[in-house]
Design a protein around this motif. Sequence first.
Motif, PDB file in Angstrom:
ATOM      1  N   ARG A  76      61.333  -0.197  14.290  1.00  0.00           N
ATOM      2  CA  ARG A  76      61.320  -1.805  14.878  1.00  0.00           C
ATOM      3  C   ARG A  76      63.202  -2.018  14.781  1.00  0.00           C
ATOM      4  O   ARG A  76      63.668  -1.626  13.888  1.00  0.00           O
ATOM      5  CB  ARG A  76      60.801  -2.960  13.972  1.00  0.00           C
ATOM      6  N   GLU A  77      63.544  -2.598  15.895  1.00  0.00           N
ATOM      7  CA  GLU A  77      64.898  -2.877  15.936  1.00  0.00           C
ATOM      8  C   GLU A  77      65.148  -4.007  15.294  1.00  0.00           C
ATOM      9  O   GLU A  77      64.920  -5.141  15.659  1.00  0.00           O
ATOM     10  CB  GLU A  77      65.375  -2.986  17.466  1.00  0.00           C
ATOM     11  N   ASP A  78      65.955  -3.972  14.282  1.00  0.00           N
ATOM     12  CA  ASP A  78      66.408  -5.156  13.474  1.00  0.00           C
ATOM     13  C   ASP A  78      67.273  -4.714  12.422  1.00  0.00           C
ATOM     14  O   ASP A  78      67.549  -3.543  12.274  1.00  0.00           O
ATOM     15  CB  ASP A  78      64.910  -5.780  12.712  1.00  0.00           C
ATOM     16  N   LEU A  79      67.817  -5.589  11.687  1.00  0.00           N
ATOM     17  CA  LEU A  79      68.610  -5.509  10.437  1.00  0.00           C
ATOM     18  C   LEU A  79      67.715  -5.779   9.077  1.00  0.00           C
ATOM     19  O   LEU A  79      67.837  -7.060   8.847  1.00  0.00           O
ATOM     20  CB  LEU A  79      69.884  -6.318  10.529  1.00  0.00           C
ATOM     21  N   ARG A  80      67.233  -4.441   8.552  1.00  0.00           N
ATOM     22  CA  ARG A  80      66.725  -4.899   6.966  1.00  0.00           C
ATOM     23  C   ARG A  80      66.944  -3.635   6.117  1.00  0.00           C
ATOM     24  O   ARG A  80      66.617  -2.647   6.550  1.00  0.00           O
ATOM     25  CB  ARG A  80      65.252  -5.186   7.133  1.00  0.00           C
ATOM     26  N   ASP A  81      67.726  -3.721   4.980  1.00  0.00           N
ATOM     27  CA  ASP A  81      68.111  -2.984   4.014  1.00  0.00           C
ATOM     28  C   ASP A  81      66.558  -2.948   3.318  1.00  0.00           C
ATOM     29  O   ASP A  81      65.840  -3.655   3.357  1.00  0.00           O
ATOM     30  CB  ASP A  81      69.209  -3.430   3.173  1.00  0.00           C
TER      31      ASP A  81
END
Length: 199
Positions: free
Chosen positions: A165-170
């Motif tokens: 999934r294209e996103d920003l999650r660490d």
Amino acid sequence: DTLLSFPTKILSDPVQKRLVLLESNHHRILITSWRDKDANVTLQHIIGTGNPGATDGDFASASFHSPQGAAVAPGGGDILYLSDKGNHLVRRIDLKQQRVHTILGTGQPRFDPEAGKSATQQPLNSPWDVALLGNRLYISQAGQHQIFAMNLMTGMTEVAAGTGREDLRDGPALTANLAQPSALALDPETKILYFTDAQ
């Protein structure tokens, strides 16, 4: 006198004292020596026909499509791994035998966030760069927002990071979200892989 067109990556091999230059728009790889004491550079190999294609074989007949990333073993050697972005393949280049061989990818882009397939049965999606640690080759999958790992002994792949999934999650690598991971850099001592998350 070689005309360059969109050189996209350069690698330095301090053991063999040579440079590896990927020329994306001419669909080829150039291998040169380091400069000698007189500042001269020797062009050792031109790999690829210069026309887009996905042919394996010797250096004169092999073809690539927009090669983007490459890796050599930290200790040097004659094997070069290449992310052939336009072909959605990973290629193995033997600089001693002067042969090119496809080791990963079907040649057709396909979203496959589970991985787990072997060699030329595993589809890739815009492989942008590669990094080598022992017998594990890491591949940044810019087209599906993941990083894959390939076991070079068995040919099997697995997801190293990203859900697809294209996103920003660490967080834990397999639950993190990435957005077009591209360039890779690996610290062999700490075994930490760094990547540019382009989007």
